[in-house]
Design a protein around this motif. Structure first.
Motif, PDB file in Angstrom:
ATOM      1  N   ILE A  54      15.395  67.975  10.427  1.00 25.07           N
ATOM      2  CA  ILE A  54      17.074  67.081  11.346  1.00 25.07           C
ATOM      3  C   ILE A  54      15.750  65.873  11.798  1.00 25.07           C
ATOM      4  O   ILE A  54      16.175  65.111  11.871  1.00 25.07           O
ATOM      5  CB  ILE A  54      16.622  68.161  12.569  1.00 25.07           C
ATOM      6  CG1 ILE A  54      18.109  69.165  11.989  1.00 25.07           C
ATOM      7  CG2 ILE A  54      17.553  67.014  13.686  1.00 25.07           C
ATOM      8  CD1 ILE A  54      18.368  70.223  12.984  1.00 25.07           C
TER       9      ILE A  54
ATOM     10  N   PHE B  16      21.112  64.267  18.155  1.00 22.89           N
ATOM     11  CA  PHE B  16      19.854  65.759  17.159  1.00 22.89           C
ATOM     12  C   PHE B  16      18.607  65.018  17.670  1.00 22.89           C
ATOM     13  O   PHE B  16      17.957  66.188  17.485  1.00 22.89           O
ATOM     14  CB  PHE B  16      20.798  65.697  15.376  1.00 22.89           C
ATOM     15  CG  PHE B  16      21.526  66.268  15.248  1.00 22.89           C
ATOM     16  CD1 PHE B  16      22.273  66.986  16.269  1.00 22.89           C
ATOM     17  CD2 PHE B  16      22.722  65.656  14.922  1.00 22.89           C
ATOM     18  CE1 PHE B  16      23.388  68.463  15.417  1.00 22.89           C
ATOM     19  CE2 PHE B  16      24.067  65.837  14.482  1.00 22.89           C
ATOM     20  CZ  PHE B  16      24.519  67.658  14.973  1.00 22.89           C
TER      21      PHE B  16
ATOM     22  N   TYR C  33      22.675  67.255  23.128  1.00 20.12           N
ATOM     23  CA  TYR C  33      23.365  67.165  22.889  1.00 20.12           C
ATOM     24  C   TYR C  33      24.617  66.810  23.668  1.00 20.12           C
ATOM     25  O   TYR C  33      25.894  66.898  23.564  1.00 20.12           O
ATOM     26  CB  TYR C  33      23.929  68.612  21.674  1.00 20.12           C
ATOM     27  CG  TYR C  33      23.200  68.818  21.058  1.00 20.12           C
ATOM     28  CD1 TYR C  33      22.747  67.869  20.121  1.00 20.12           C
ATOM     29  CD2 TYR C  33      22.490  69.995  21.627  1.00 20.12           C
ATOM     30  CE1 TYR C  33      21.387  68.392  19.179  1.00 20.12           C
ATOM     31  CE2 TYR C  33      20.847  69.939  20.397  1.00 20.12           C
ATOM     32  CZ  TYR C  33      21.052  69.575  19.135  1.00 20.12           C
ATOM     33  OH  TYR C  33      19.215  70.034  18.765  1.00 20.12           O
TER      34      TYR C  33
END
Length: 251
Positions: A28, A191, A196
């Motif tokens: 990620i 991310f 978040y």
């Protein structure tokens, strides 16, 4: 088992399990970081969505002097004279509310209706697409809109990237702009920093994953040391049984 063998096995064990735990987050980080680096930041910030020309104010259009304004609104703060479409207006704050007064007639302008908001958004927008939809946002602001500027009109245009122009319902000012690639950038940043909700980089989750990543890298460097930079003897590279079998054949 000597110390070198023990260190090698410990490094292999912890490196494997640490990467199994945080490996997805490493992917990620790589994908989100690549997105944020490779795309032009000026395009991401929507600089091409709006007209940046500065309109000059014609003094002959000001029939309502500042002195009269201050007599009518003695508690006015942050007074400025600006353009609003085809008008010259005074903008100021009074009782924590933003006010707009026509600099020609002295009349206070009412909050923008939908037609006026669409006219203002079209004026600010640099594209040629038609208006797709319009929405008044007075509560539950989306992530991309600062709650302090509400109420605001969101005017969506039928162009590439689904651009949206935000216009203050109180002042008619441009208060925001977005397109799909900027919205995706916002998510990529979330991310990347592992927050978040508020997109804050100083959060506990990011701290611990970063610490585990550093530990994993240290164990990985130890493995590189044993596998590449150090010529290990058979006791480090081969099972003990295989070593004994080799000695038996030699005899």
């Amino acid at each position: 088992m000597n110390d070198s063998m023990r260190l090698l096995k410990t490094s292999r064990k912890y490196h494997k399990w640490l990467m199994a735990f945080i490996g997805i987050q490493f992917v990620i980080w790589s994908v989100s970081g690549a997105y944020m680096v490779y795309l032009n930041i000026d395009y991401i910030h929507g600089d091409t969505l709006v007209n940046n020309a500065q309109d000059k104010i014609d003094p002959t259009l000001i029939d309502y002097p500042l002195q009269s304004l201050m007599q009518s609104y003695p508690q006015a703060k942050q007074v400025s004279i600006e353009r609003y479409l085809d008008k010259v207006v005074y903008r100021f704050t009074l009782d924590n509310k933003k006010r707009v007064v026509d600099a020609q007639s002295g009349a206070e302008l009412a909050p923008l209706n939908q037609a006026q908001a669409e006219k203002a958004a079209t004026y600010y927008y640099s594209g040629s697409g038609a208006i797709k939809s319009t929405e008044l946002i007075s509560e539950n602001a989306p992530f991309e809109l600062n709650p302090a500027v509400m109420p605001a009109w969101r005017v969506n245009f039928a162009d590439f990237g689904s651009p949206a122009i935000y216009v203050s319902a109180e002042t008619g000012l441009l208060v925001g702009k977005r397109h799909s690639f900027w919205r995706l950038f916002d998510w990529m940043f979330r991310f990347h920093v592992m927050d978040y909700e508020n997109s804050e980089i100083d959060n506990t989750l990011l701290f611990w994953f970063t610490l585990l990543g550093i530990l994993s890298a240290i164990f990985g460097l130890l493995l590189v040391y044993f596998r590449v930079f150090r010529k290990t003897d058979d006791s480090l590279t081969k099972p003990a049984a295989a070593k004994n079998n080799t000695q038996g054949v030699a005899q």
